[in-house]
Motif scaffolding. Structure first.
Motif, PDB file in Angstrom:
ATOM      1  N   GLN A  44      -2.290  16.624  14.489  1.00 65.55           N
ATOM      2  CA  GLN A  44      -1.719  15.303  13.771  1.00 65.55           C
ATOM      3  C   GLN A  44      -0.762  15.827  12.652  1.00 65.55           C
ATOM      4  OE1 GLN A  44      -5.003  13.928  11.444  1.00 65.55           O
ATOM      5  NE2 GLN A  44      -4.941  15.731   9.748  1.00 65.55           N
ATOM      6  N   VAL A  45       0.129  15.063  12.384  1.00 70.47           N
ATOM      7  CA  VAL A  45       1.045  15.115  11.199  1.00 70.47           C
ATOM      8  C   VAL A  45       0.504  15.045   9.874  1.00 70.47           C
ATOM      9  CG1 VAL A  45       3.373  14.392  10.316  1.00 70.47           C
ATOM     10  CG2 VAL A  45       3.064  14.393  12.762  1.00 70.47           C
ATOM     11  N   ASN A  46       0.360  15.733   8.697  1.00 69.99           N
ATOM     12  CA  ASN A  46      -0.310  15.764   7.549  1.00 69.99           C
ATOM     13  C   ASN A  46       0.529  14.955   6.452  1.00 69.99           C
ATOM     14  OD1 ASN A  46      -2.618  17.142   8.438  1.00 69.99           O
ATOM     15  ND2 ASN A  46      -1.282  18.968   8.245  1.00 69.99           N
ATOM     16  N   ASP A  47       1.838  14.910   6.470  1.00 69.27           N
ATOM     17  CA  ASP A  47       2.658  14.006   5.754  1.00 69.27           C
ATOM     18  C   ASP A  47       3.335  12.852   6.122  1.00 69.27           C
ATOM     19  OD1 ASP A  47       2.128  16.062   3.468  1.00 69.27           O
ATOM     20  OD2 ASP A  47       3.526  17.300   4.388  1.00 69.27           O
ATOM     21  N   ALA A  48       3.214  11.603   5.579  1.00 69.13           N
ATOM     22  CA  ALA A  48       3.570  10.600   6.251  1.00 69.13           C
ATOM     23  C   ALA A  48       5.172  10.601   6.179  1.00 69.13           C
ATOM     24  CB  ALA A  48       3.102   9.426   5.497  1.00 69.13           C
ATOM     25  N   ILE A  49       5.849  10.023   7.078  1.00 67.25           N
ATOM     26  CA  ILE A  49       7.189   9.800   6.879  1.00 67.25           C
ATOM     27  C   ILE A  49       7.443   8.570   6.402  1.00 67.25           C
ATOM     28  CG2 ILE A  49       7.608  11.305   9.247  1.00 67.25           C
ATOM     29  CD1 ILE A  49       8.014   8.224  10.802  1.00 67.25           C
ATOM     30  N   GLU A  50       8.794   8.013   6.258  1.00 70.24           N
ATOM     31  CA  GLU A  50       9.171   6.886   5.802  1.00 70.24           C
ATOM     32  C   GLU A  50       9.993   6.208   6.641  1.00 70.24           C
ATOM     33  OE1 GLU A  50      10.962   7.111   1.667  1.00 70.24           O
ATOM     34  OE2 GLU A  50       8.946   7.996   0.955  1.00 70.24           O
ATOM     35  N   VAL A  51       9.823   4.813   6.736  1.00 69.67           N
ATOM     36  CA  VAL A  51      10.586   4.201   7.680  1.00 69.67           C
ATOM     37  C   VAL A  51      10.882   2.887   7.141  1.00 69.67           C
ATOM     38  CG1 VAL A  51       9.480   5.099  10.164  1.00 69.67           C
ATOM     39  CG2 VAL A  51       8.405   3.125   8.826  1.00 69.67           C
ATOM     40  N   GLU A  52      11.880   2.164   7.467  1.00 66.06           N
ATOM     41  CA  GLU A  52      12.373   0.684   7.282  1.00 66.06           C
ATOM     42  C   GLU A  52      11.965  -0.366   8.322  1.00 66.06           C
ATOM     43  OE1 GLU A  52      15.854   0.339   4.567  1.00 66.06           O
ATOM     44  OE2 GLU A  52      16.277   1.888   5.998  1.00 66.06           O
ATOM     45  N   GLU A  53      11.451  -1.338   8.031  1.00 62.72           N
ATOM     46  CA  GLU A  53      11.232  -2.296   9.423  1.00 62.72           C
ATOM     47  C   GLU A  53      12.447  -2.914   9.733  1.00 62.72           C
ATOM     48  OE1 GLU A  53       8.079  -5.516  10.888  1.00 62.72           O
ATOM     49  OE2 GLU A  53       7.972  -4.875   8.878  1.00 62.72           O
ATOM     50  N   LEU A  54      13.081  -2.907  10.922  1.00 65.04           N
ATOM     51  CA  LEU A  54      14.127  -3.586  11.246  1.00 65.04           C
ATOM     52  C   LEU A  54      13.845  -4.910  11.280  1.00 65.04           C
ATOM     53  CD1 LEU A  54      15.094  -1.147  14.188  1.00 65.04           C
ATOM     54  CD2 LEU A  54      16.263  -1.294  11.745  1.00 65.04           C
ATOM     55  N   GLU A  55      14.914  -5.858  11.053  1.00 66.87           N
ATOM     56  CA  GLU A  55      14.978  -7.430  10.978  1.00 66.87           C
ATOM     57  C   GLU A  55      14.662  -7.698  12.709  1.00 66.87           C
ATOM     58  OE1 GLU A  55      17.840  -9.588   8.941  1.00 66.87           O
ATOM     59  OE2 GLU A  55      17.628  -8.425   7.149  1.00 66.87           O
ATOM     60  N   GLU A  56      15.394  -7.050  13.461  1.00 64.14           N
ATOM     61  CA  GLU A  56      15.578  -7.260  15.021  1.00 64.14           C
ATOM     62  C   GLU A  56      15.212  -6.050  15.542  1.00 64.14           C
ATOM     63  OE1 GLU A  56      15.818 -10.206  16.648  1.00 64.14           O
ATOM     64  OE2 GLU A  56      15.926 -11.394  14.622  1.00 64.14           O
ATOM     65  N   PRO A  57      14.550  -5.691  16.261  1.00 65.79           N
ATOM     66  CA  PRO A  57      14.579  -4.497  17.233  1.00 65.79           C
ATOM     67  C   PRO A  57      15.803  -3.926  17.729  1.00 65.79           C
ATOM     68  CG  PRO A  57      12.508  -5.931  17.946  1.00 65.79           C
ATOM     69  CD  PRO A  57      13.661  -6.806  16.988  1.00 65.79           C
ATOM     70  N   VAL A  58      16.121  -2.679  18.001  1.00 64.44           N
ATOM     71  CA  VAL A  58      17.316  -2.108  18.240  1.00 64.44           C
ATOM     72  C   VAL A  58      16.569  -1.135  19.370  1.00 64.44           C
ATOM     73  CG1 VAL A  58      19.111  -0.681  17.954  1.00 64.44           C
ATOM     74  CG2 VAL A  58      18.381  -2.293  16.188  1.00 64.44           C
TER      75      VAL A  58
END
Length: 111
Positions: A44-58
């Motif tokens: 597994q990956v131990n540290d979370a990444i950060e993401v932004e939710e897109l308004e529309e998928p790309v």
């Protein structure tokens, strides 16, 4: 630097995440390999990444990566080359603008 963030950690596959601009010019292959070995060993990956939710998928991707380029690259490599099936823990954030996103990446890289 202001960002809105959820407390919930979600699990994402690399193919759900759009990689945009990164303050680093290029990721170093040896660091990707080293992190991939650690992730494979831990399963597994131990540290979370950060993401932004897109308004529309790309291109079928619903999130844009903010922080965690090496973690994403290492899991993508494992899943492509070894069919590891590892997902990334991700914290969903919403940056106010591109400058805030870049400042967050710089801050993360300095830590």
């Amino acid at each position: 630097m202001s960002q809105k963030q959820t407390e919930e950690i979600i699990q994402l596959s690399p193919n759900e995440i759009l990689v945009g601009e990164n303050v680093r010019f290029a990721l170093k292959p040896y660091r990707i390999d080293r992190l991939a070995e650690e992730n494979l060993k831990d399963g597994q990956v131990n540290d979370a990444i950060e993401v932004e939710e897109l308004e529309e998928p790309v291109d079928g991707k619903s999130y844009r990566l903010t922080v965690g380029h090496y973690r994403l690259a290492s899991v993508d490599k494992l899943n492509r080359e070894q069919k590891a099936g590892i997902k990334l823990p991700a914290r969903v954030v919403q940056q106010e603008n591109e400058v805030a996103r870049t400042l967050r990446q710089i801050s993360e890289n300095n830590e």
